[in-house]
Design an enzyme around this catalytic site. Sequence first.
Site, PDB file in Angstrom:
ATOM      1  N   GLU A  71       9.029   5.919  -8.920  1.00 44.47           N
ATOM      2  CA  GLU A  71       8.740   4.954  -8.148  1.00 44.47           C
ATOM      3  C   GLU A  71       7.420   4.334  -8.459  1.00 44.47           C
ATOM      4  OE1 GLU A  71       8.198   5.234  -3.910  1.00 44.47           O
ATOM      5  OE2 GLU A  71       9.830   3.687  -3.825  1.00 44.47           O
TER       6      GLU A  71
ATOM      7  N   GLY B 267       7.298   6.420   4.186  1.00 47.02           N
ATOM      8  CA  GLY B 267       6.095   6.475   3.102  1.00 47.02           C
ATOM      9  C   GLY B 267       6.570   7.155   1.819  1.00 47.02           C
ATOM     10  N   SER B 268       5.444   8.007   1.305  1.00 40.62           N
ATOM     11  CA  SER B 268       6.014   8.354  -0.062  1.00 40.62           C
ATOM     12  C   SER B 268       6.770   9.717   0.118  1.00 40.62           C
ATOM     13  CB  SER B 268       4.803   8.591  -0.995  1.00 40.62           C
ATOM     14  OG  SER B 268       3.884   9.615  -0.241  1.00 40.62           O
ATOM     15  N   THR B 269       7.570  10.070  -0.993  1.00 42.08           N
ATOM     16  CA  THR B 269       8.270  11.531  -0.865  1.00 42.08           C
ATOM     17  C   THR B 269       7.443  12.660  -0.735  1.00 42.08           C
ATOM     18  OG1 THR B 269      10.086  10.322  -2.101  1.00 42.08           O
ATOM     19  CG2 THR B 269       9.989  12.658  -2.060  1.00 42.08           C
ATOM     20  N   GLU B 270       6.014  12.486  -1.535  1.00 40.29           N
ATOM     21  CA  GLU B 270       5.105  13.311  -1.762  1.00 40.29           C
ATOM     22  C   GLU B 270       4.610  13.732  -0.308  1.00 40.29           C
ATOM     23  OE1 GLU B 270       1.793  11.597  -3.390  1.00 40.29           O
ATOM     24  OE2 GLU B 270       0.566  13.296  -3.203  1.00 40.29           O
TER      25      GLU B 270
ATOM     26  N   GLY C  54       5.965  12.816   2.454  1.00 47.80           N
ATOM     27  CA  GLY C  54       7.501  13.147   3.367  1.00 47.80           C
ATOM     28  C   GLY C  54       7.384  14.879   3.264  1.00 47.80           C
TER      29      GLY C  54
ATOM     30  N   LYS D 172       0.948   5.697  14.133  1.00 45.75           N
ATOM     31  CA  LYS D 172      -0.117   5.387  13.363  1.00 45.75           C
ATOM     32  C   LYS D 172       0.363   4.340  12.275  1.00 45.75           C
ATOM     33  CE  LYS D 172      -1.514   7.532   9.653  1.00 45.75           C
ATOM     34  NZ  LYS D 172      -1.920   6.103   8.848  1.00 45.75           N
TER      35      LYS D 172
ATOM     36  N   CYS E 188      10.655   0.048  -0.502  1.00 41.06           N
ATOM     37  CA  CYS E 188      11.307   1.127  -0.920  1.00 41.06           C
ATOM     38  C   CYS E 188      12.671   0.862  -1.742  1.00 41.06           C
ATOM     39  CB  CYS E 188      11.456   1.993   0.096  1.00 41.06           C
ATOM     40  SG  CYS E 188      12.152   1.160   1.646  1.00 41.06           S
TER      41      CYS E 188
END
Length: 499
Positions: A401, A248-251, A253, A195, A304
Amino acid sequence: MDVSTTLSRLGNAASSFLAGKHQLFIDNQFVDAKSGKTFDVFEPSSGQMIAKVAAADAADVDVAVAAARRAFETGPWSKMVPAERGKLMNKLADLIEANADELAQIESLDNGKPVTFARFIDIGGTIDMFRYMAGWATRINGETITPSIPGDWHVYTLREPVGVVGQIVPWNFPLAMASWKLGPALAAGCTAILKPAEQTPLSALRLAQLIQEAGFPPGVINILPGLGETAGAAIAAHPGIDKVAFTGSTEVGKLIVQAASGNLKKVSLELGGKSPVVVFPDVDMARAIPGAANGIFFNSGQVCTAGSRLYAHKKVFDRLVEGVAAEAAKIKVGPGLDPATQIGPLVSQEQLERVTGYIAAGRRDGATVVTGGKRLGDDGYFVQPTILADTNPNMSVVREEIFGPVICAIPFDDDDLDRIAREANATSYGLAASIWTTNLGIAHKMAKRIKAGSVWINTHNMVDPAVPFGGYKQSGWGREMSHNAIDLYTETKSVFASL
Ligand code: NAI
Ligand code: MG
């Protein structure tokens, strides 16, 4: 700036691709989403809509998983010898190379990045990754083991593909991120559902055409553009998917980890960073100044591993900050498809608001803007290369970040490497760091003390397909690139034969 100027810079091939239909790629067919829904794609230097793309959701993920499962269990892919898989991957790399200029234009149009960088870094890196991983297809082997159990034994391991994999990638290096994910999965013999990010789905859909042209069997690679909350979430939770790989973002993840717990699918994650650039007093300024500037401003800071915290010894701090500010002022910010552009706009309205929001928060918290600090123009998503000083460790600009061309310059007045490292490591992230010094001892002692997956000495943002890449702490799980990436896509089976 009007979108027509940008569109007029596209070559014929990219123009006709853009004018075509943008559908899902499932089982080697281009199809509409079952719901009939589409989402809009915007051009970052004008903010204007350039394409409508089919929006996959859970129902389409089901169809793609069934196709990928068939290809994995019973299709021609499951019977293909490793050399044939490698050959198909090399064929794909050749097709990408043959269409590199078009792909670079598509990438620049969609993401906003300078087209020359897209050609050499994004598309060049994609070609290199597929070729490197194609070589792995014939090199994935188990081992024979001599156990200490009494008796006569033949013990060996088999390395088997993990199965059907879901791969969710971001918008900062769209095609390159797809290759980091697809390369090792294909080498290992997995089948994939990829995706792309909703901001930048176009290069992955051009890749789908090349996958068809290369002759991959149906169902091996399925490409499903769609939104994160629908298509992405359905992939992460799907019981028919054996492994999910995410960048992608830690959130998000963390959401992936939760969704994956249903069937305990394997998870690998490449997440955010707040990478320090640590500059010692014996530094070679002629390298450190452009190095630090590039480390944060390259790709408009949407990297990143961006070097977003500049830690410099007091003895060199002022000269360094002045030097980086002078570099920032020289940078030509403009539309990606203008050949003179050195840094492009941010990718989206959302990122523009996020980055300018951080700069505003920094000002409110008492940081000084050394240079930049403003949005550029009224159209598109341009932000000036920005340096903040007089920060403190509690400010959000230092802790979080930003993912834009914004660096916090922070002096240290210390010679104790443990204390310097503690400050450099004072973040929940651990993706990368760079160390700038001419003293070999300091360089390697610091490399040991940094808690991050990549440490660069007198350079920044270096990656290579043969070198492991990934994060400590909340920057991720697992390592991509190198043989480590193959490990992410294989299971090890131990076979004991009592002779
Ligand atoms: P994001 O993490 O939301 O998006 C990355 C990918 O995840 C996209 O394909 C998206 O569609 C998908 N996604 C989003 N929500 C999902 C969900 N609930 N389940 C499954 N997939 C989902 O990142 P976003 O919102 O585009 O950017 C926000 C911030 O994330 C950036 O400012 C940056 O700090 C960080 N980021 C880091 C990246 C990296 O390379 N490590 C790349 C992109 C963003
Ligand atoms: Mg998001």
